[in-house]
Write an enzyme that holds these catalytic residues in place. Structure first.
Site, short mmCIF file in Angstrom:
data_model
loop_
_atom_site.label_atom_id
_atom_site.label_comp_id
_atom_site.label_asym_id
_atom_site.label_seq_id
_atom_site.Cartn_x
_atom_site.Cartn_y
_atom_site.Cartn_z
N LYS A 184 0.87 -1.19 0.00
CA LYS A 184 0.00 0.00 0.00
C LYS A 184 0.91 1.24 0.00
O LYS A 184 1.45 1.62 1.03
CB LYS A 184 -0.89 -0.01 1.25
CG LYS A 184 -2.17 0.79 1.16
CD LYS A 184 -2.09 2.28 1.16
CE LYS A 184 -1.63 3.03 2.36
NZ LYS A 184 -1.46 4.49 2.04
N GLY A 238 7.33 5.44 7.96
CA GLY A 238 6.56 6.68 8.04
C GLY A 238 6.74 7.34 9.39
O GLY A 238 7.79 7.22 10.02
N CYS A 294 14.53 10.41 6.37
CA CYS A 294 14.67 10.18 7.81
C CYS A 294 16.13 10.12 8.22
O CYS A 294 16.45 10.28 9.39
CB CYS A 294 13.97 8.87 8.17
SG CYS A 294 14.39 7.54 7.05
N GLU A 395 11.29 16.52 13.96
CA GLU A 395 11.62 16.22 12.56
C GLU A 395 10.86 17.18 11.65
O GLU A 395 9.64 17.23 11.66
CB GLU A 395 11.23 14.78 12.24
CG GLU A 395 11.72 14.35 10.87
CD GLU A 395 11.48 12.87 10.58
OE1 GLU A 395 10.36 12.39 10.84
OE2 GLU A 395 12.40 12.22 10.08
P1 NDP Z 1 2.48 8.77 7.53
O1 NDP Z 1 3.16 8.01 8.59
O2 NDP Z 1 1.11 9.26 7.84
O3 NDP Z 1 2.33 7.91 6.19
C1 NDP Z 1 3.08 6.78 5.87
C2 NDP Z 1 2.19 5.70 5.29
O4 NDP Z 1 1.26 5.23 6.26
C3 NDP Z 1 1.32 6.17 4.12
O5 NDP Z 1 1.19 5.13 3.18
C4 NDP Z 1 0.01 6.46 4.80
O6 NDP Z 1 -1.10 6.51 3.95
C5 NDP Z 1 -0.07 5.31 5.77
N1 NDP Z 1 -0.98 5.52 6.90
C6 NDP Z 1 -1.34 6.69 7.48
N2 NDP Z 1 -2.16 6.45 8.51
C7 NDP Z 1 -2.35 5.11 8.59
C8 NDP Z 1 -3.08 4.26 9.45
N3 NDP Z 1 -3.81 4.74 10.47
N4 NDP Z 1 -3.04 2.93 9.25
C9 NDP Z 1 -2.30 2.42 8.23
N5 NDP Z 1 -1.58 3.18 7.37
C10 NDP Z 1 -1.58 4.51 7.55
O7 NDP Z 1 3.39 9.95 7.11
P2 NDP Z 1 2.92 11.30 6.43
O8 NDP Z 1 2.79 11.07 5.00
O9 NDP Z 1 1.73 11.88 7.11
O10 NDP Z 1 4.17 12.24 6.75
C11 NDP Z 1 4.19 12.97 7.97
C12 NDP Z 1 5.59 13.06 8.54
O11 NDP Z 1 6.09 11.74 8.78
C13 NDP Z 1 6.62 13.71 7.65
O12 NDP Z 1 6.57 15.08 7.70
C14 NDP Z 1 7.88 13.14 8.24
O13 NDP Z 1 8.25 13.86 9.39
C15 NDP Z 1 7.48 11.73 8.64
N6 NDP Z 1 7.84 10.75 7.61
C16 NDP Z 1 8.91 9.94 7.83
C17 NDP Z 1 9.32 9.06 6.86
C18 NDP Z 1 10.50 8.18 7.04
O14 NDP Z 1 11.13 7.82 6.06
N7 NDP Z 1 10.81 7.77 8.26
C19 NDP Z 1 8.64 8.97 5.58
C20 NDP Z 1 7.48 9.83 5.45
C21 NDP Z 1 7.13 10.68 6.44
P3 NDP Z 1 -1.51 7.96 3.36
O15 NDP Z 1 -0.46 8.31 2.40
O16 NDP Z 1 -2.83 7.79 2.75
O17 NDP Z 1 -1.57 8.90 4.54
#
Ligand code: NDP
Length: 501
Positions: A184, A238, A294, A395
């Site tokens: 996903k 994420g 990250c 972050e």
């Molecule tokens: P998220 O953690 O929300 O998204 C990551 C993934 O999880 C996406 O595919 C998202 O879907 C999915 N997701 C969100 N909520 C749920 C849930 N309740 N159950 C299952 N899957 C879920 O990150 P964001 O895109 O909101 O980014 C926010 C912040 O996170 C960034 O600003 C950054 O600080 C951090 N981040 C860190 C990353 C890393 O590499 N460690 C990568 C990306 C973000 P959907 O896209 O539909 O929300």
């Protein structure tokens, strides 16, 4: 399927999900638009999955696991993975262009990143027949041994900053371990993950081994996948808050989890370092991916004798960064991947100003001259930062470097470890003893000495503390997709009657 060169003005269309080896219209999902962040307008129409689509994808993954894939010897799985890796290499440029279009990452960076994934898939293929158990010595009455078996159906949930890399880090070890997968991708960047479906199809994977269902996270495909009783493990990259929500949802069905979460990595520059090299690494690791990684060295810890010079150099080099249209290979830095991230970055720049840090470069959204509508922001440098400030603790995920001075080794280590995160760290020194001493005291899953962001499929990657659970890459990642079964066979066949006397 449309290609990367879809002319401006005509929408690319990805209207089907990849489930059970077929391209199917969403049953209870629908169609969503993916925004090109370099212009702030939709460029692709993409299918997203609902609950029924996830049900179908999980059922297909289970059938493949119980059927042809589960029964296939490791060396045959490896051969399929190698075919996929070769196709991936052939298509790497197209994939990189699509990744850039969907996420805004500068094409020169996408080409470097995506160009390496095929090697990673080959490495994972080479492990597909290597997961072996051991014999447990006891006595002549039993033969006890362990076997490594796939954990089962994996829900892989990936973010928008590096969709193909995040997918590779999950698909590689999952397939090598013999698992099946429902992928996903993030709602902001679904396109390249769907493209992978074509490659799995062409490589000849049995239906259902990999299923690709774009969709929404909360209250959508992501959450359904986590709640689904047919999914054995969630592999997630994420945000920490999302990981906690996933943990709560997944607890009901006692899933396995690996979490690759955020970071606020210290990048320590000692005065005895080769400063030119250290600056090359420190500036690059602050601004690469437009700050959306990250692993970035977003906290630059600088020893006082060289602090002023480092501040000056950061400002000088920020002015050299070519921010622009990401498809232009001359561009160093593209836009932020989506509007919310742009707003988040700009709000942290305000926070930095308000908490008294000195803005020495950047700080603004960029527009005009071919950038209008895009989510561009200048490479930004704050000096005089204390580790107590929010821009040093939280972050940002934007191209914002926080330059923090320190006096000696102990202080550097104390500042480096004074964070809720523990993903990566870097240090530059000419003193080999100091390199070992400091590296040994850093609480992070990856420490680089006199280099930064060296990450390969073979080097375990993951976080201490709030930066995650488990490791991606390396043998450790393979382990996280395997269960251990212990078998004990009696050599006598005798079992005493406990109730005879
Ligand atoms: P998220 O953690 O929300 O998204 C990551 C993934 O999880 C996406 O595919 C998202 O879907 C999915 N997701 C969100 N909520 C749920 C849930 N309740 N159950 C299952 N899957 C879920 O990150 P964001 O895109 O909101 O980014 C926010 C912040 O996170 C960034 O600003 C950054 O600080 C951090 N981040 C860190 C990353 C890393 O590499 N460690 C990568 C990306 C973000 P959907 O896209 O539909 O929300």
């Amino acid at each position: 399927m449309p290609q990367a060169g879809t002319p401006a003005g005509s929408m690319a269309r990805y209207e089907r999900l990849f489930i059970g080896g077929a391209w199917v219209a969403p049953e209870d999902g629908g169609l969503m638009e993916s925004i090109d962040p370099s212009v702030g307008r939709p460029w692709a129409v993409v299918a997203y999955g609902g609950r029924c689509d996830i049900d179908k994808a999980v059922a297909a993954a289970r059938d493949a696991l119980d059927g042809p894939w589960g029964r296939m010897p490791g060396h045959e799985r490896a051969a399929l993975m190698r075919r996929f890796a070769d196709l991936y290499k052939e298509r790497a440029r197209t994939l990189a262009m699509l990744e850039t279009r969907d996420s805004g990452r500068a094409l020169r960076e996408s080409l470097l990143d995506v160009g390496g994934h095929s090697n990673g898939y080959h490495w994972w293929a080479s492990l597909a027949d290597k997961a072996s158990g051991r014999t447990i010595p006891f006595d002549d009455s039993v033969h006890a041994f362990t076997s490594r078996v796939p954990v089962g159906v994996v829900g892989a949930i990936t973010p928008w900053n590096v969709p193909l890399m995040a997918a590779a880090w999950k698909l590689g070890p999952a397939l090598a371990a013999g698992c099946t997968v429902v992928l996903k991708p993030a709602e902001h960047t679904p396109v390249t993950s769907l493209e992978l479906g074509r490659l799995f199809e062409e490589a000849g994977f049995p239906p259902g081994v990999v299923n690709i269902v774009p969709g929404y996270g909360k209250d959508g495909a992501g959450e359904y996948l986590v709640a689904h009783p047919g999914v054995d493990k969630i592999a997630f990259t994420g945000e920490g808050a999302t990981a906690k929500a996933i943990l709560r949802t997944g607890a009901e069905t006692m899933k396995r989890f690996t979490f690759e979460l955020g970071g606020k990595s210290p990048h320590i520059l000692f005065a005895d370092a080769d400063l030119e090299q250290a600056l090359n690494a420190a500036t690059n690791s602050a601004w690469t991916l437009c700050g959306q990684s990250c692993a970035l060295g977003s906290r630059v810890l600088v020893q006082r004798p060289v602090y002023d010079r480092v501040v000056e150099e950061f400002a000088r080099r920020a002015a050299r960064v070519r921010v622009g249209q990401p498809m232009d290979e001359a561009t160093h830095m593209g836009p932020q991947a989506h509007a919310e991230q742009l707003a988040k970055t700009l709000s942290y720049i305000d926070i930095g100003r308000n908490e008294g840090a000195e803005l020495v470069a950047g700080g603004n959204r960029l527009g005009g001259a071919g950038l209008d509508g895009g989510y561009f922001v200048e490479p930004t440098v704050f000096a005089g930062v204390s580790n107590a400030m929010r821009i040093a603790r939280e972050e940002i995920f934007g191209p914002v470097a926080a330059l923090i001075p320190f006096d000696d080794e102990d202080e550097a280590v104390a500042i480096a470890n004074d964070t809720s995160y523990g993903l990566t760290a870097g240090l530059w020194t000419g003193d080999v003893g100091r390199a070992h001493r400091v590296a040994n005291r850093i609480r992070a899953g990856m420490v680089w000495v006199n280099t930064y962001r060296f990450i390969r499929w073979s080097t375990p990657y993951g976080g201490f503390k709030a930066s995650g659970w488990g490791r991606e890459n390396g043998i450790e990642a393979l382990e996280s997709y395997l269960e251990t079964r212990t078998t004990v066979i009696s050599t006598t066949g005798r079992f005493a009657d406990a109730y005879a006397v």
